[in-house]
Design a protein around this motif. Structure first.
Motif, short mmCIF file in Angstrom:
data_model
loop_
_atom_site.label_atom_id
_atom_site.label_comp_id
_atom_site.label_asym_id
_atom_site.label_seq_id
_atom_site.Cartn_x
_atom_site.Cartn_y
_atom_site.Cartn_z
N ILE A 1 34.52 2.25 -5.51
CA ILE A 1 33.56 1.30 -6.14
C ILE A 1 34.17 -0.09 -5.95
N CYS A 2 33.35 -1.03 -5.43
CA CYS A 2 33.91 -2.38 -5.23
C CYS A 2 33.08 -3.47 -5.92
N GLY A 3 32.02 -3.07 -6.63
CA GLY A 3 31.25 -4.08 -7.38
C GLY A 3 32.06 -4.50 -8.62
N GLU A 4 31.60 -5.52 -9.31
CA GLU A 4 32.36 -6.06 -10.45
C GLU A 4 32.59 -5.02 -11.55
N ILE A 5 31.70 -4.05 -11.63
CA ILE A 5 31.81 -3.04 -12.69
C ILE A 5 33.11 -2.23 -12.56
N ALA A 6 33.67 -2.20 -11.34
CA ALA A 6 34.91 -1.44 -11.11
C ALA A 6 36.05 -1.97 -11.98
N ALA A 7 35.92 -3.23 -12.42
CA ALA A 7 37.00 -3.84 -13.21
C ALA A 7 36.82 -3.60 -14.70
N GLU A 8 35.73 -2.96 -15.07
CA GLU A 8 35.48 -2.79 -16.51
C GLU A 8 36.29 -1.64 -17.06
N THR A 9 37.31 -1.98 -17.82
CA THR A 9 38.24 -0.94 -18.27
C THR A 9 37.55 0.05 -19.22
N SER A 10 36.44 -0.37 -19.85
CA SER A 10 35.75 0.57 -20.73
C SER A 10 35.11 1.70 -19.91
N LEU A 11 34.98 1.50 -18.60
CA LEU A 11 34.36 2.53 -17.76
C LEU A 11 35.36 3.23 -16.83
N THR A 12 36.62 2.80 -16.87
CA THR A 12 37.59 3.38 -15.91
C THR A 12 37.62 4.90 -16.03
N GLU A 13 37.73 5.39 -17.27
CA GLU A 13 37.83 6.85 -17.44
C GLU A 13 36.56 7.54 -16.93
N THR A 14 35.40 6.96 -17.22
CA THR A 14 34.13 7.54 -16.74
C THR A 14 34.15 7.66 -15.22
N PHE A 15 34.58 6.59 -14.54
CA PHE A 15 34.61 6.64 -13.07
C PHE A 15 35.61 7.69 -12.58
N LEU A 16 36.74 7.77 -13.27
CA LEU A 16 37.75 8.75 -12.84
C LEU A 16 37.21 10.16 -13.03
N ARG A 17 36.51 10.38 -14.12
CA ARG A 17 35.94 11.72 -14.35
C ARG A 17 34.85 12.04 -13.32
N MET A 18 34.20 11.00 -12.83
CA MET A 18 33.18 11.23 -11.78
C MET A 18 33.86 11.58 -10.45
N GLY A 19 35.17 11.30 -10.36
CA GLY A 19 35.91 11.68 -9.14
C GLY A 19 36.12 10.54 -8.16
N VAL A 20 35.94 9.30 -8.60
CA VAL A 20 36.10 8.19 -7.66
C VAL A 20 37.52 8.17 -7.07
N ASP A 21 37.62 7.80 -5.80
CA ASP A 21 38.92 7.84 -5.13
C ASP A 21 39.65 6.51 -5.21
N ALA A 22 38.92 5.42 -5.38
CA ALA A 22 39.57 4.10 -5.47
C ALA A 22 38.64 3.12 -6.17
N LEU A 23 39.25 2.12 -6.80
CA LEU A 23 38.48 1.05 -7.43
C LEU A 23 38.97 -0.25 -6.80
N SER A 24 38.05 -1.13 -6.48
CA SER A 24 38.46 -2.40 -5.89
C SER A 24 37.94 -3.54 -6.75
N VAL A 25 38.87 -4.37 -7.22
CA VAL A 25 38.53 -5.37 -8.26
C VAL A 25 39.14 -6.72 -7.91
N VAL A 26 38.72 -7.78 -8.60
CA VAL A 26 39.35 -9.08 -8.33
C VAL A 26 40.84 -8.96 -8.66
N PRO A 27 41.72 -9.70 -7.94
CA PRO A 27 43.16 -9.48 -8.11
C PRO A 27 43.63 -9.50 -9.56
N ALA A 28 43.11 -10.44 -10.37
CA ALA A 28 43.61 -10.55 -11.74
C ALA A 28 43.23 -9.34 -12.59
N CYS A 29 42.31 -8.51 -12.13
CA CYS A 29 41.91 -7.33 -12.92
C CYS A 29 42.61 -6.06 -12.46
N VAL A 30 43.45 -6.17 -11.42
CA VAL A 30 44.13 -4.98 -10.91
C VAL A 30 44.98 -4.33 -12.00
#
Ligand code: PEP
Ligand code: MG
Length: 545
Positions: free
Chosen positions: A496-525
């Protein structure tokens, strides 16, 4: 003190003087320079660059209406006119001012001298003086920016800023950016976020604020105008605290990105240009998941050449030292317009000729970029990715153009290697054919910024929709899940490379969906990496939820 409440596009605290930027009224501010010779050299170089450009345009104008070449010839005339150049050089030498300031002042003085003369030939001359001064200022490079900030860092305030304008600002001299218009996921906000600059929008800005002092609170979306000394002190303490918290996060930088149950998920950075690479390393990203290459095409008179592009991509490939960097091919159109591409006015540019459609329509420009990326791939670990795909036919056309680009490189004995190819999933159509697209690619990358606007049928930049626009909409989340599953069925990785990838409230949801990588603005890494390492995806943990 006056308080203005807006919305935050990027957090952080800043305090300082305001610079109000009004488009078309920009001004290069006076400052004295130490090295007159350097400034004279810069002017001579800019003059040569502009002369070369005009000669090239003249050659290209052959066969076009005579008025086109007449225009370029007249501009060359002004450029080569000794009185114009001598006035500029004289001012640099005698007053120790920057080349940009000298060009601007000479231009204004000439226009002032001729302003009351109505003869058409004089009017024309004034037009060419304006144009050539603009080209020279632009050719000067960073000091040529339309928004020239002076020596002291400032809070930049404007009604609105477009991506080309943001690209021109010297980021070290910006404390914060505040605009009336914009949205969290407009390209302008994405850019200031990538540059790590606290940013607010939706504030009713006023030209009279120019030169006044303000505090920008990017956590609450508030601007404080004319704060007292007491308030400035208080905010300085908060700023220090903010810095300390960020330093705490930095401790995570060197440990691996593995969930508590042992799944490795990459956290990549999104960048606008190679200038952002220092932040990629600083925040310890695993690589570059998205380089928005179209920014190289903005704010110019012509599209960059294969060699110019190649040099940038090679820098990227080499700087990454083996880590992967994904170059997205040009996503021009909509809010990212390059004038020289002559995109006819559109009633609805967001739904118009943009992204891959526009690239396929400008085959030469596209192929030139592909050649540059393939060449640079020889020097590191690059991947290539295509924006705004909505059909398999587009993939057929891309394949054909890639073959032609490779043939061209082979015929010139230029080394290149095959690159991994990614498809951006940004349209509902692409979601529905994600599996077929994955079979034609090596990875999928979900661009939720566009996917959200096309799914909800809401322009991502429309300020009047800001309270209705919901990138957490269940339809969007369901689509993300569908795409991850479709990609995995085809045996491909999905990011996921849209801005939503940086939303920490959704990180676990994305991980449970099986995402392989998240791409975010540098300061949100780092904030994303922190959550990732605290997440347990095991069944036992799922039962506890
Ligand atoms: C997206 O649409 O999510 C994306 C990453 O591309 P951009 O924001 O540049 O349109
Ligand atoms: Mg997009």
């Amino acid at each position: 003190m006056e308080i203005y409440k807006g919305k935050s596009a990027f957090p952080g605290i800043a305090a300082g003087k305001i610079l109000f930027f009004a488009r078309e009224e920009y001004e290069i501010r006076w400052h004295s320079i130490k090295d007159v010779h350097k400034e004279l050299d810069s002017f001579e170089k800019a003059k040569k660059d502009v002369a070369d450009l005009l000669l090239k345009l003249l050659a290209e104008a052959e066969g076009k209406p005579a008025s086109v070449s007449k225009n370029y010839k007249a501009q060359l005339d002004v450029l080569m006119d000794h009185s114009y150049s001598d006035a500029i050089c004289g001012m640099i030498e005698n007053q120790a001012v920057s080349a940009g300031y000298a060009i601007q002042t000479t231009r204004d003085e000439l226009i002032y001298t001729f302003q009351n003369l109505e003869a058409p030939v004089i009017r024309e001359r004034i037009r060419h003086i304006r144009e050539i001064s603009f080209k020279l200022i632009r050719a000067l490079g960073t000091s040529s920016a339309q928004i020239v900030l002076g020596e002291e860092p400032v809070i930049l305030i404007a009604e609105e800023l477009n991506p080309a304008e943001i690209l021109e600002i010297e980021k070290n001299n910006i404390l914060a950016v505040v605009t009336s218009h914009g949205s969290e996921i407009s390209h302008s906000s994405i850019m200031t976020r990538t540059m790590n600059i606290p940013s607010l929008f939706n504030i009713n800005v006023d030209k009279d604020w120019d030169g006044k002092t303000a505090i920008v609170d990017g956590y609450t979306g508030t601007l404080y105008l004319n704060p007292s000394d007491e308030q400035l002190k208080e905010y300085e303490l908060r700023r220090q605290e903010d810095l300390r918290e960020r330093e705490e996060l930095m401790k995570l930088k060197d440990s691996p990105d593995i969930t508590l149950d042992g799944k490795e998920v990459n956290v990549y950075a999104n960048i606008g240009s190679v200038d952002d690479l220092s932040n990629v390393d600083y925040y310890g990203a695993d690589g570059v998941g998205l380089m928005r290459s179209e920014f190289q095409y903005l704010g110019k008179d012509r599209s960059p050449s294969e060699n110019e592009l190649f040099r940038e991509y090679r820098k990227l490939a080499e700087a990454m030292k083996g880590r992967n960097a994904v170059v997205r091919t040009i996503d021009l159109g909509a809010d990212k317009k390059a004038d020289y591409m002559r995109i006819p006015p559109e009633t609805n540019p967001i739904m118009g000729n943009r992204g891959i459609r526009l690239a396929l329509d400008h085959r030469e420009v596209f192929e030139e970029q592909l050649r540059a990326i393939y060449r640079a791939g020889w020097y590191g670990n690059l991947s290539i990715m295509f924006p705004m795909i909505s059909s398999l036919e587009e993939m057929d056309e891309i394949d054909e153009i890639i073959s032609s680009a490779k043939k061209n490189l082979t015929s010139r004995s230029i080394p290149f290697r095959d690159l991994r190819r990614g498809v951006m999933i940004e349209t509902p159509a692409a979601v529905m054919i994600a599996e077929e697209l994955a079979e034609r690619a090596d990875f999928l990358s979900i661009g939720t910024n566009d996917l959200t606007q096309y799914t909800l049928a809401m322009d991502r930049q429309n300020p009047s929709l800001k309270d209705k626009y919901n990138d957490h909409h269940p339809a969007v989340l369901k689509m993300i899940k569908m795409v991850i599953e479709a990609g995995h069925r085809a045996g491909k990785r999905v990011y996921i490379c849209g801005e939503i990838a940086a939303e920490t409230s959704l990180t676990e949801t994305f991980l449970r969906m099986g995402v392989d990588a998240l791409s975010v603005v540098p300061a949100c890494v780092l904030p994303v990496r922190r959550i990732l390492r605290e997440t347990d995806l095991s069944e036992r943990a799922a039962e506890r939820i």
